[in-house]
Design an enzyme around this catalytic site. Structure first.
Site, short mmCIF file in Angstrom:
data_model
loop_
_atom_site.label_atom_id
_atom_site.label_comp_id
_atom_site.label_asym_id
_atom_site.label_seq_id
_atom_site.Cartn_x
_atom_site.Cartn_y
_atom_site.Cartn_z
N ALA A 89 -0.94 -0.77 -4.81
CA ALA A 89 -1.60 0.46 -5.23
C ALA A 89 -1.44 1.51 -4.14
O ALA A 89 -1.01 1.21 -3.02
CB ALA A 89 -3.09 0.21 -5.51
N GLU B 146 0.83 -1.20 0.00
CA GLU B 146 0.00 0.00 0.00
C GLU B 146 0.87 1.25 0.00
O GLU B 146 1.80 1.36 0.80
CB GLU B 146 -0.89 0.06 1.25
CG GLU B 146 -1.88 -1.07 1.41
CD GLU B 146 -2.63 -0.97 2.72
OE1 GLU B 146 -3.79 -1.37 2.75
OE2 GLU B 146 -2.04 -0.49 3.72
N CYS B 147 0.56 2.19 -0.86
CA CYS B 147 1.11 3.53 -0.83
C CYS B 147 2.65 3.52 -0.73
O CYS B 147 3.33 3.28 -1.71
CB CYS B 147 0.48 4.33 0.31
SG CYS B 147 0.60 6.12 0.09
N GLY B 148 3.22 3.77 0.43
CA GLY B 148 4.67 3.75 0.56
C GLY B 148 5.27 2.42 0.17
O GLY B 148 6.34 2.36 -0.45
#
Length: 447
Positions: free
Chosen positions: A418, A321-323
């Protein structure tokens, strides 16, 4: 058990400082207390945990739904729970009160104390509070505490506010150097980055003991009804999921860990910054955080980058996720414009944009089955990032309540990568699916 929400008319009113100060003050009295946070914020719960030494959990009506809220608050084990609100009290999704702190307080029956930071008004401040009381039926607001307020101003404002609103003013927190917390692009510095944080809040707690009626606060907290936990069935699934956990990767919901454990997963925490190799695991969970601040150190740990790339390429179930998603790209650019090699599983370059990208709540609407999702579902999620990537993926349709739509992410039978963050304590069995895939991978390894 007692429960109370600390809310405000806007961000920047001192909610986090007041909440953590009250947590520390009640702890100093020998009272068992724990913290909760409205909304999807990762950083404020770190402060609660740092002050108390016990986990803090999020209460997010959009991500979890009402049953998820009840299940999370039902995990309270201490005598008192303080729930920190988010943004302005009525501020919810897309300019509505949906999923606002007010709606959470109403659904859970939480009494609310407003943190008010006065400035340049007196009677008008009372008018604003009256507006807060009358804006929606049963505001749940039961009192006020003035923040960053000098004693002389408090003495002037208290009788005005009490007479005009009919609510008690429980006290005040005067301006204190210890209450000044530094911020960066995603909000406050994390709790671990602030020097002597517990010492700071010990001083704030000592002041609150003198300037706030904590007995009245506890009395108001006793008005909250006791929610019923929904319970959970133990899983026969067995697997080990490696969780990236260090200064670069620290944005996780405590409920996600709870739910993975309930799904049969043992969690093994490791550091992409400092560990030379992956521990023996059957799945990978790469959460959000600040990889952009540690790009050089992450890049220099080549053995870890290689190990993660090889594991994912071999089919190890992975959530990024993200990072964590940025970490899997080919390169990550710092604020200064330096490009550093990352895991290289994806061909993209992560780069700073100077502004929030696709910020806020959204729904992912998968068209095909994958590791976490099934076709036709509407998965609630949240984005909050200043870095973007040239390789966002396009497997998942994403939609906001405003009507905006786009495609993002990569979703395969063994992979979710994502920018949107997911909460595993909602209506869909995301943790069960992740753990089951990891267990199947474990079985294949042993053959």
């Amino acid at each position: 058990m007692k429960r109370l929400m600390i809310a405000a008319m806007s961000s920047g009113s001192g909610k986090t400082v007041l909440t953590c100060g009250l947590l520390a003050a009640l702890k100093a009295r020998g009272i068992g207390v724990e913290g909760f946070k409205c909304g999807p914020d990762y950083i404020d719960p770190m402060f609660h945990r740092k002050v108390l030494g016990v986990p803090s959990r999020n209460l997010d009506l959009f991500l979890q739904g009402e049953q998820g809220l009840l299940a999370t608050l039902g995990k309270q084990t201490k005598d008192v729970a303080l729930v920190e609100g988010a943004m302005g009290f009525y501020d919810g999704v897309n300019g509505t009160h949906q999923a606002s702190a007010w709606q959470v307080a109403q659904r859970l029956g939480l009494p609310v104390i407003l943190a008010l930071r006065p400035g340049g008004s007196s009677l008008t401040l009372a008018a604003q509070v009256k507006g807060m009381l009358d804006f929606r039926p049963d505001s749940q607001i039961r009192g006020m505490v003035l923040t960053a307020c000098k004693p002389s101003l408090y003495a002037h404002l208290r009788p005005i506010l009490e007479e005009e609103t009919g609510l008690p003013v429980l006290g005040y927190l005067p301006p204190m150097e210890e209450a000044r917390l530094e911020s960066r692009h995603l909000g406050l510095l994390t709790a671990g980055e602030i020097t002597d944080l517990n010492g700071r809040f010990a001083k704030i707690a000592a002041r609150l003991e003198k300037t706030v009626d904590l007995d009245l606060l506890l009395s108001l907290a006793a008005e909250a009804p006791k929610p019923q936990g929904t319970g959970s069935k133990p899983s026969s699934c067995r697997c080990t999921i490696g969780v990236a956990w260090d200064e670069a990767f620290c944005f996780y919901y405590e409920d996600n860990f709870d739910t993975l454990r309930q799904s049969g997963a043992e969690l093994c925490f490791f550091s992409p910054l400092g560990d030379a190799a992956l521990p023996p695991v059957d799945g990978l969970y790469l959460g959000g955080g600040y990889p952009e601040l540690y790009a050089r150190k992450l890049s220099e740990n080549k053995t870890m980058r290689d190990a993660i790339r090889e594991a994912v390429q071999k089919g190890m179930p992975t959530v990024a996720e993200c990072g964590g998603f940025l970490y899997l790209q080919a390169q990550l650019q710092t604020q200064e414009g330096e490009n550093w090699p990352m895991v290289g599983l994806l061909p993209g370059l992560g780069y700073p944009t100077g502004q929030l990208r696709r910020f806020g709540y959204l729904s992912l609407c998968p068209e095909e089955d994958s590791l976490l999702f099934r076709a036709g579902e509407h998965i609630p999620a949240h984005e909050f990032h200043y870095w973007d990537t040239t390789e966002n993926g396009a497997d998942l349709p994403a939609r906001k309540l405003s009507g905006r739509q786009w495609r993002c992410g990569l979703a395969t039978p063994t992979f979710y990568g994502a920018f949107p963050h997911l909460h595993f304590g909602g209506a869909y069995p995301l943790a069960d699916r992740f753990a089951a895939a990891a267990a199947r991978y474990r079985e294949r390894k042993s053959v």
